[in-house]
Scaffold this active site. Structure first.
Site, mmCIF file in Angstrom:
data_model
loop_
_atom_site.group_PDB
_atom_site.id
_atom_site.type_symbol
_atom_site.label_atom_id
_atom_site.label_comp_id
_atom_site.label_asym_id
_atom_site.label_seq_id
_atom_site.Cartn_x
_atom_site.Cartn_y
_atom_site.Cartn_z
ATOM 1 N N LYS A 172 0.860 -1.188 0.000
ATOM 2 C CA LYS A 172 0.000 0.000 0.000
ATOM 3 C C LYS A 172 0.895 1.236 0.000
ATOM 4 O O LYS A 172 1.495 1.598 1.012
ATOM 5 C CB LYS A 172 -0.934 0.033 1.215
ATOM 6 C CG LYS A 172 -1.922 1.188 1.123
ATOM 7 C CD LYS A 172 -2.788 1.300 2.335
ATOM 8 C CE LYS A 172 -3.814 2.417 2.106
ATOM 9 N NZ LYS A 172 -3.219 3.703 1.691
ATOM 10 N N LYS B 239 -7.564 -2.830 2.593
ATOM 11 C CA LYS B 239 -6.249 -2.279 2.950
ATOM 12 C C LYS B 239 -5.916 -2.714 4.374
ATOM 13 O O LYS B 239 -6.671 -2.483 5.311
ATOM 14 C CB LYS B 239 -6.219 -0.753 2.802
ATOM 15 C CG LYS B 239 -7.352 0.020 3.444
ATOM 16 C CD LYS B 239 -7.240 1.491 3.088
ATOM 17 C CE LYS B 239 -8.419 2.292 3.642
ATOM 18 N NZ LYS B 239 -8.352 3.720 3.252
ATOM 19 N N ARG C 94 -3.016 8.948 -5.636
ATOM 20 C CA ARG C 94 -3.717 8.008 -6.513
ATOM 21 C C ARG C 94 -3.888 8.657 -7.886
ATOM 22 O O ARG C 94 -4.324 9.806 -8.003
ATOM 23 C CB ARG C 94 -5.093 7.686 -5.906
ATOM 24 C CG ARG C 94 -5.889 6.616 -6.654
ATOM 25 C CD ARG C 94 -5.402 5.234 -6.343
ATOM 26 N NE ARG C 94 -6.242 4.234 -7.018
ATOM 27 C CZ ARG C 94 -7.356 3.733 -6.510
ATOM 28 N NH1 ARG C 94 -7.795 4.133 -5.312
ATOM 29 N NH2 ARG C 94 -8.040 2.820 -7.176
ATOM 30 N N GLU D 27 -0.261 4.599 -8.431
ATOM 31 C CA GLU D 27 0.142 5.559 -7.405
ATOM 32 C C GLU D 27 1.317 6.379 -7.902
ATOM 33 O O GLU D 27 2.290 5.840 -8.457
ATOM 34 C CB GLU D 27 0.545 4.816 -6.141
ATOM 35 C CG GLU D 27 0.453 5.640 -4.886
ATOM 36 C CD GLU D 27 -0.933 5.631 -4.267
ATOM 37 O OE1 GLU D 27 -1.138 6.350 -3.278
ATOM 38 O OE2 GLU D 27 -1.805 4.906 -4.776
ATOM 39 N N ARG E 252 -7.338 11.208 -7.860
ATOM 40 C CA ARG E 252 -8.569 10.694 -7.245
ATOM 41 C C ARG E 252 -9.498 11.838 -6.856
ATOM 42 O O ARG E 252 -10.711 11.674 -6.785
ATOM 43 C CB ARG E 252 -8.207 9.862 -6.009
ATOM 44 C CG ARG E 252 -9.411 9.344 -5.242
ATOM 45 C CD ARG E 252 -8.984 8.644 -3.973
ATOM 46 N NE ARG E 252 -10.066 8.634 -3.001
ATOM 47 C CZ ARG E 252 -9.944 8.209 -1.755
ATOM 48 N NH1 ARG E 252 -8.790 7.754 -1.326
ATOM 49 N NH2 ARG E 252 -10.973 8.232 -0.920
#
Length: 565
Positions: A265, A437, A270, A313, A285
């Site tokens: 992660k 997550k 994003r 990412e 995002r």
């Protein structure tokens, strides 16, 4: 305006999501297109005026209501402190007109009365506002004030509005969500295009709605995952650490680890990268186009062998480093629309791609996760010089091994693990079942409460926003603000104590007698020249009230600095 005010009242009084959605459907079916377009804009979080179009400042509104109501300024300010919402305070301080004025359409209020006076002399703006106050009944006056303050908050998410539009029109909600991404103007023409059953040319220019992961603790509390989704689940709770650290609990909830793809992660921005017909666009995002801000990513996308839409990412990452730079390094790039050579050299960026949403014009979102990943691997392998890298899979034998790898995440500069069901499609919004997550445990410090400020909404009459400090020598230095983590009983108890132990007032903020110690959790610590402490913490929240710990034993600033990257 009366129709929209009635909708606002119904939404505000309802606590059931289905009732709210039904009210929205009824409104959009009956409202004229111009009003419906503006209602959509407002309910989706838009404002009538922004920084460049000033209709009234909060100070001006307080002054004008004091004049209109013949009340002293101090009483207006105290009323605002008690009510907690400026728009509601303004509505309450005036009586309803004996004879209500004509029912002016919502669009006419905005387009013919408010926007034309934006940025004009104060006398012109004040007269328009005072005339409205004199002629509107309470419900319409409240909504009018909401237009002025830009705080329409009524317990309706953009997703819920999109669900209502989808139910009313029969258009797939994913298409509606996609068409609402980016900047759009609230006009009847936009509304017509939004609800058009035909594929439009502009559909090709828009990104897809992002698929968002849910914290693993949510399923661990339930103890089972069944693949069902909850479209309105926006929880991001980091509680239940014992469950999160128990591999057996994870195994019971998720089943065999072979059913899942594990990835790191990342702690970045994003990003959705769109390459269509050779043209490149970058979308965050937050529905913002980032073209020009990251030219190295755009250049790399132009070298891709095939048209595609990638999800991934954006990270600040120096060539040769084992891991990314802290997130704060990215902040030097985010606001620069055309970064210069020094910025590009000091803070190079890369994209870690982890999903393929479209390939050669074909929508791949319904294909299973493992198939999309294999195709993404092939696309990037065919363009080795594109500078876009494949986010690596994390190879774990079982959930115990995965938990051990998660424990090393902070040293790698990542926030934990992403768990993606291998058979899952790419959905939109936050839906439980397929993407989880599994974040690392937070860093913690024990800090002293220094300042307090009242909250918003139902907590507007309580002090719920707190500032905490650590010892630097013999002085307590502010290091973090937090407003979540206490239950209602603790909030009431602390509110009473704050009121009885206030030292000074600075507008809405009170400084309090240093006494109470709280354990705070946060994701990371970074050096920061913008903060007096020299430190910035990411996502601070209250973990517990340390009644057992005296103020003198709170942590010191050097302890926090030692954790900084």
């Amino acid at each position: 305006m009366r129709r929209f005010a009635a909708l606002y009242r119904e939404l505000d009084r309802s606590t059931a999501t289905l009732d709210k959605r039904a009210a929205l459907v009824r409104y959009f079916r009956a409202a004229p297109p111009r009003d419906a377009a503006w209602a959509l804009h407002l309910l989706a979080g838009g404002k009538v005026a922004g920084a460049r179009k000033k209709i009234a400042t909060t100070r001006e509104l307080r002054e004008w209501i004091a004049q209109a109501s013949a009340l002293p300024d101090w009483l207006v300010d105290d009323s605002y402190d008690q009510v907690g919402d400026l728009a509601e305070t303004l509505a309450l301080l005036l009586d309803d007109p004996v004879t209500p004025g004509e029912d002016i359409a919502l669009a006419d209020w905005i387009e013919a009365r408010l926007l034309p006076v934006a940025n004009q002399e104060v006398e012109v703006r004040r007269e328009v506002v005072l005339q409205a106050w004199r002629g509107l009944a309470f419900d319409e006056r409240l909504v009018f004030n909401k237009l002025l303050t830009g705080a329409l908050r009524v317990g309706v998410s953009q997703r819920l509005v999109q669900q209502a539009l989808a139910e009313m029109s029969g258009i797939d909600i994913a298409r509606i969500a996609q068409r609402m991404l980016g900047a759009w103007t609230p006009t009847p023409e936009f509304l017509e295009q939004l609800l058009s059953p035909q594929e439009l040319p502009t559909d090709r220019q828009q990104p897809y709605p992002f698929f968002l992961a849910t914290p693993l603790e949510a399923v661990l509390r339930a103890g089972v995952v069944d693949g069902t989704s909850s479209a309105d689940d926006t929880s991001d709770d980091d509680t239940a650490p014992a469950l999160a650290n128990d591999p057996d609990a994870v195994a019971r909830a998720l089943g065999p680890i072979d059913d899942w793809l594990l990835e790191w992660k990342w702690d970045g921005i994003r990003l959705q990268l769109i390459r269509r017909d050779g043209e490149v666009a970058l979308w965050s995002r937050g529905e913002e186009r980032l073209d020009g801000r990251f030219p190295e990513i755009e250049a790399g996308a132009s070298r891709l062998a095939r048209d595609c839409v990638l999800d991934g990412e954006l990270l600040a990452w120096r060539e040769g480093d084992a891991g990314p730079m802290p997130f704060t390094a990215l902040q030097t790039r985010i606001q620069r629309r055309k970064p210069g050579p020094k910025t590009l050299a000091d803070t190079p960026v890369r994209m870690q791609a982890y999903d393929l949403l479209e390939l050669d014009g074909e929508d791949w979102r319904e294909r299973p996760q493992h198939e999309r990943r294999a195709a993404l691997d092939a696309v990037l392998a065919a363009s080795p010089d594109c500078g876009i890298t494949l986010s690596p899979l994390v190879d774990a034998r079982d959930w115990t091994h995965a938990a051990a790898l998660r424990g090393d995440a902070r040293e790698r500069g990542v926030e934990g693990l992403m768990l993606k069901r291998a058979s899952a499609p790419y959905q939109s919004g936050r839906k439980r079942g397929d993407w989880w997550k599994w974040k690392i445990d937070p860093l913690t410090i024990d800090a002293v409460l220094l300042y307090a400020q009242s909250g918003h909404g139902r907590r507007s009459t309580l002090y719920t926003d707190y500032t905490f400090g650590l010892w630097d020598g013999d002085t307590l230095v502010p290091v973090a603000k937090a407003y979540s983590g206490l239950d209602d009983k603790e909030i009431l108890q602390l509110d009473r104590w704050i009121r009885a132990h206030t030292l000074e007032r600075f507008g809405p903020v009170r400084s309090v007698q240093p006494h109470h110690v709280f354990e705070l959790g946060f994701e990371a610590v970074n050096r920061s020249s913008r903060h007096k402490s020299g430190i910035a913490v990411r996502f601070p929240r209250i973990l517990r009230w340390r009644h057992d710990k005296p103020m003198a034993e709170a942590d010191r600033l050097e302890t926090l600095k030692a954790l900084a990257r």
